[in-house]
Design a protein around this motif. Structure first.
Motif, PDB file in Angstrom:
ATOM      1  N   GLU A   1      -3.291  -5.300  -9.316  1.00 31.87           N
ATOM      2  CA  GLU A   1      -4.650  -5.084  -8.818  1.00 31.87           C
ATOM      3  C   GLU A   1      -4.745  -3.794  -8.007  1.00 31.87           C
ATOM      4  O   GLU A   1      -5.752  -3.082  -8.074  1.00 31.87           O
ATOM      5  N   LEU A   2      -3.697  -3.476  -7.262  1.00 32.33           N
ATOM      6  CA  LEU A   2      -3.693  -2.240  -6.492  1.00 32.33           C
ATOM      7  C   LEU A   2      -3.633  -1.031  -7.425  1.00 32.33           C
ATOM      8  O   LEU A   2      -4.294  -0.014  -7.176  1.00 32.33           O
ATOM      9  N   LEU A   3      -2.874  -1.119  -8.488  1.00 30.35           N
ATOM     10  CA  LEU A   3      -2.834  -0.041  -9.479  1.00 30.35           C
ATOM     11  C   LEU A   3      -4.210   0.181 -10.095  1.00 30.35           C
ATOM     12  O   LEU A   3      -4.658   1.320 -10.266  1.00 30.35           O
ATOM     13  N   VAL A   4      -4.884  -0.903 -10.424  1.00 35.00           N
ATOM     14  CA  VAL A   4      -6.232  -0.786 -10.991  1.00 35.00           C
ATOM     15  C   VAL A   4      -7.170  -0.110 -10.003  1.00 35.00           C
ATOM     16  O   VAL A   4      -7.914   0.809 -10.351  1.00 35.00           O
ATOM     17  N   SER A   5      -7.140  -0.549  -8.744  1.00 39.61           N
ATOM     18  CA  SER A   5      -8.044   0.022  -7.740  1.00 39.61           C
ATOM     19  C   SER A   5      -7.751   1.500  -7.488  1.00 39.61           C
ATOM     20  O   SER A   5      -8.661   2.278  -7.202  1.00 39.61           O
ATOM     21  N   ARG A   6      -6.494   1.895  -7.617  1.00 37.81           N
ATOM     22  CA  ARG A   6      -6.131   3.297  -7.401  1.00 37.81           C
ATOM     23  C   ARG A   6      -6.649   4.204  -8.518  1.00 37.81           C
ATOM     24  O   ARG A   6      -7.007   5.358  -8.272  1.00 37.81           O
ATOM     25  N   HIS A   7      -6.684   3.685  -9.736  1.00 36.40           N
ATOM     26  CA  HIS A   7      -6.878   4.579 -10.876  1.00 36.40           C
ATOM     27  C   HIS A   7      -8.132   4.317 -11.707  1.00 36.40           C
ATOM     28  O   HIS A   7      -8.474   5.160 -12.555  1.00 36.40           O
ATOM     29  N   GLU A   8      -8.828   3.225 -11.510  1.00 36.20           N
ATOM     30  CA  GLU A   8      -9.909   2.892 -12.430  1.00 36.20           C
ATOM     31  C   GLU A   8     -11.058   3.907 -12.390  1.00 36.20           C
ATOM     32  O   GLU A   8     -11.619   4.242 -13.448  1.00 36.20           O
ATOM     33  N   ASP A   9     -11.405   4.427 -11.210  1.00 36.93           N
ATOM     34  CA  ASP A   9     -12.542   5.356 -11.132  1.00 36.93           C
ATOM     35  C   ASP A   9     -12.246   6.669 -11.859  1.00 36.93           C
ATOM     36  O   ASP A   9     -13.056   7.145 -12.672  1.00 36.93           O
ATOM     37  N   ALA A  10     -11.091   7.257 -11.562  1.00 36.23           N
ATOM     38  CA  ALA A  10     -10.739   8.521 -12.201  1.00 36.23           C
ATOM     39  C   ALA A  10     -10.534   8.337 -13.696  1.00 36.23           C
ATOM     40  O   ALA A  10     -10.936   9.195 -14.502  1.00 36.23           O
ATOM     41  N   LEU A  11      -9.926   7.224 -14.070  1.00 30.25           N
ATOM     42  CA  LEU A  11      -9.682   6.976 -15.491  1.00 30.25           C
ATOM     43  C   LEU A  11     -10.991   6.739 -16.233  1.00 30.25           C
ATOM     44  O   LEU A  11     -11.180   7.238 -17.351  1.00 30.25           O
ATOM     45  N   LEU A  12     -11.898   6.003 -15.630  1.00 28.27           N
ATOM     46  CA  LEU A  12     -13.211   5.784 -16.249  1.00 28.27           C
ATOM     47  C   LEU A  12     -13.948   7.111 -16.409  1.00 28.27           C
ATOM     48  O   LEU A  12     -14.614   7.349 -17.425  1.00 28.27           O
ATOM     49  N   ASN A  13     -13.832   7.970 -15.422  1.00 26.59           N
ATOM     50  CA  ASN A  13     -14.478   9.278 -15.506  1.00 26.59           C
ATOM     51  C   ASN A  13     -13.931  10.078 -16.688  1.00 26.59           C
ATOM     52  O   ASN A  13     -14.673  10.691 -17.460  1.00 26.59           O
ATOM     53  N   TYR A  14     -12.608  10.065 -16.837  1.00 28.50           N
ATOM     54  CA  TYR A  14     -11.987  10.768 -17.958  1.00 28.50           C
ATOM     55  C   TYR A  14     -12.459  10.202 -19.293  1.00 28.50           C
ATOM     56  O   TYR A  14     -12.877  10.948 -20.194  1.00 28.50           O
ATOM     57  N   ILE A  15     -12.414   8.880 -19.429  1.00 28.85           N
ATOM     58  CA  ILE A  15     -12.790   8.259 -20.695  1.00 28.85           C
ATOM     59  C   ILE A  15     -14.267   8.496 -20.995  1.00 28.85           C
ATOM     60  O   ILE A  15     -14.644   8.756 -22.152  1.00 28.85           O
ATOM     61  N   THR A  16     -15.119   8.423 -19.970  1.00 31.50           N
ATOM     62  CA  THR A  16     -16.550   8.648 -20.179  1.00 31.50           C
ATOM     63  C   THR A  16     -16.812  10.042 -20.704  1.00 31.50           C
ATOM     64  O   THR A  16     -17.591  10.238 -21.646  1.00 31.50           O
ATOM     65  N   LYS A  17     -16.173  11.044 -20.081  1.00 26.86           N
ATOM     66  CA  LYS A  17     -16.328  12.410 -20.569  1.00 26.86           C
ATOM     67  C   LYS A  17     -15.791  12.534 -21.992  1.00 26.86           C
ATOM     68  O   LYS A  17     -16.372  13.211 -22.839  1.00 26.86           O
ATOM     69  N   ARG A  18     -14.669  11.876 -22.247  1.00 26.58           N
ATOM     70  CA  ARG A  18     -14.057  11.948 -23.583  1.00 26.58           C
ATOM     71  C   ARG A  18     -14.942  11.285 -24.624  1.00 26.58           C
ATOM     72  O   ARG A  18     -14.919  11.665 -25.805  1.00 26.58           O
ATOM     73  N   CYS A  19     -15.756  10.303 -24.184  1.00 22.45           N
ATOM     74  CA  CYS A  19     -16.656   9.589 -25.099  1.00 22.45           C
ATOM     75  C   CYS A  19     -18.041  10.223 -25.159  1.00 22.45           C
ATOM     76  O   CYS A  19     -18.980   9.602 -25.672  1.00 22.45           O
ATOM     77  N   GLY A  20     -18.202  11.399 -24.602  1.00 24.54           N
ATOM     78  CA  GLY A  20     -19.497  12.062 -24.649  1.00 24.54           C
ATOM     79  C   GLY A  20     -20.536  11.462 -23.733  1.00 24.54           C
ATOM     80  O   GLY A  20     -21.738  11.567 -23.984  1.00 24.54           O
TER      81      GLY A  20
ATOM     82  N   GLU B   1       0.792  -1.221   0.000  1.00 21.36           N
ATOM     83  CA  GLU B   1       0.000   0.000   0.000  1.00 21.36           C
ATOM     84  C   GLU B   1       0.831   1.282   0.000  1.00 21.36           C
ATOM     85  O   GLU B   1       0.379   2.316  -0.495  1.00 21.36           O
ATOM     86  N   ASP B   2       2.034   1.194   0.576  1.00 20.55           N
ATOM     87  CA  ASP B   2       2.863   2.397   0.670  1.00 20.55           C
ATOM     88  C   ASP B   2       3.766   2.601  -0.542  1.00 20.55           C
ATOM     89  O   ASP B   2       4.472   3.611  -0.625  1.00 20.55           O
ATOM     90  N   LEU B   3       3.751   1.672  -1.477  1.00 26.08           N
ATOM     91  CA  LEU B   3       4.595   1.796  -2.650  1.00 26.08           C
ATOM     92  C   LEU B   3       3.997   2.804  -3.634  1.00 26.08           C
ATOM     93  O   LEU B   3       2.784   2.950  -3.752  1.00 26.08           O
ATOM     94  N   SER B   4       4.861   3.484  -4.360  1.00 26.71           N
ATOM     95  CA  SER B   4       4.407   4.403  -5.397  1.00 26.71           C
ATOM     96  C   SER B   4       3.851   3.612  -6.570  1.00 26.71           C
ATOM     97  O   SER B   4       4.074   2.400  -6.703  1.00 26.71           O
ATOM     98  N   ASP B   5       3.131   4.298  -7.450  1.00 23.06           N
ATOM     99  CA  ASP B   5       2.616   3.642  -8.646  1.00 23.06           C
ATOM    100  C   ASP B   5       3.748   3.043  -9.479  1.00 23.06           C
ATOM    101  O   ASP B   5       3.623   1.930 -10.007  1.00 23.06           O
ATOM    102  N   GLU B   6       4.828   3.789  -9.592  1.00 19.57           N
ATOM    103  CA  GLU B   6       5.950   3.328 -10.399  1.00 19.57           C
ATOM    104  C   GLU B   6       6.567   2.055  -9.818  1.00 19.57           C
ATOM    105  O   GLU B   6       6.893   1.115 -10.560  1.00 19.57           O
ATOM    106  N   ASP B   7       6.706   2.022  -8.493  1.00 15.51           N
ATOM    107  CA  ASP B   7       7.268   0.832  -7.856  1.00 15.51           C
ATOM    108  C   ASP B   7       6.324  -0.366  -7.981  1.00 15.51           C
ATOM    109  O   ASP B   7       6.771  -1.505  -8.142  1.00 15.51           O
ATOM    110  N   LEU B   8       5.023  -0.093  -7.903  1.00 16.08           N
ATOM    111  CA  LEU B   8       4.058  -1.177  -8.076  1.00 16.08           C
ATOM    112  C   LEU B   8       4.131  -1.757  -9.484  1.00 16.08           C
ATOM    113  O   LEU B   8       4.094  -2.979  -9.668  1.00 16.08           O
TER     114      LEU B   8
END
Length: 231
Positions: A40-59, A19-26
């Motif tokens: 899996e930790l990388l996915v859990s950290r970023h999937e919500d924000a990334l989905l939000n970005y892609i959704t907006k980008r997809c209209g 949990e204390d590792l940076s994204d790069e180290d993970l």
């Protein structure tokens, strides 16, 4: 959503806390040690924000955005062997997503032209600008009606922005990326990124303040303003 992970990544070993590792180290841990827990930790950290970005980008088309989100992480898996932390992991991740969105947009533009009257589909609630409540004396029903109208108005305004301005706005406001990170993702100088952000904010501000029927406090409308500094 990511049941495919179990089939794509080997099981991890060891008992080191991650949990204390940076994204790069993970990412390095996953790439070099085949530790699925790190991925899996990388996915859990970023999937919500990334989905939000892609959704907006997809209209606002949620189903399409979820497909692109899955493809983004599949690309991460496939590129793991050659991963080098030359830039922040988030920059690399959003560059993959950004390019996939561009490719999808180009394919769609060859087939049909989107209409502003097309249903926007399910809209995520992560955008901080759409939850601007106001007029405490208004009835709950009226406030909810105004909020829905405002969300629709914002979604239409975002859809009408040029792609380069919408990309910068969503990465900055919805995903929280810094200007330098956005600069790396879109391959443009920081001053250009700031300029795109300024134009996007000015356009949205004009669009959202033109409708005088919304009961939003003046100070809340002022949240949509030109940012002067890079945090």
């Amino acid at each position: 959503m990511f049941a495919f992970i179990d089939k794509l990544v080997p099981g991890g070993g060891g008992e080191e806390p991650l949990e204390d590792l940076s994204d790069e180290d993970l990412m390095l841990r996953y790439a070099e040690q085949d530790d699925s827990r790190a991925f899996e930790l990388l996915v859990s950290r970023h999937e919500d924000a990334l989905l939000n970005y892609i959704t907006k980008r997809c209209g606002g088309r949620r189903g399409e955005a979820e497909e692109l989100l899955q493809e983004t992480f599949l690309r991460v898996v496939r590129s793991a062997d050659g991963y080098e932390p030359k830039a922040k992991f988030t920059t690399w991740l959003y560059t993959i997503a950004h390019n996939l969105c561009i490719d999808r947009s180009r394919r769609q533009s060859d087939q049909t032209e989107l209409s502003m009257d097309e249903p926007l589909g399910d809209e995520p609630d992560a955008d901080a600008l759409v939850d601007r409540m106001a007029d405490e004396d208004a009835s709950a029903a009226t406030v909810e009606h105004d909020r829905k109208q405002f969300r629709q108005q914002l979604a239409e305004a975002l859809e009408a922005l040029p792609d380069d301005q919408r990309d910068v706005f969503v990465m900055r406001e919805c995903s929280g990326l810094k200007y330098r990170e956005i600069s790396d993702v879109v391959d443009a100088p920081v001053p250009t990124v700031k300029s795109r952000m300024r134009y996007a904010l000015e356009t949205l501000r004009r669009h959202l303040t033109d409708d005088r029927d919304h009961r939003f406090e003046h100070e809340e409308k002022q949240k949509i303003q030109v940012e002067e500094k890079c945090v």
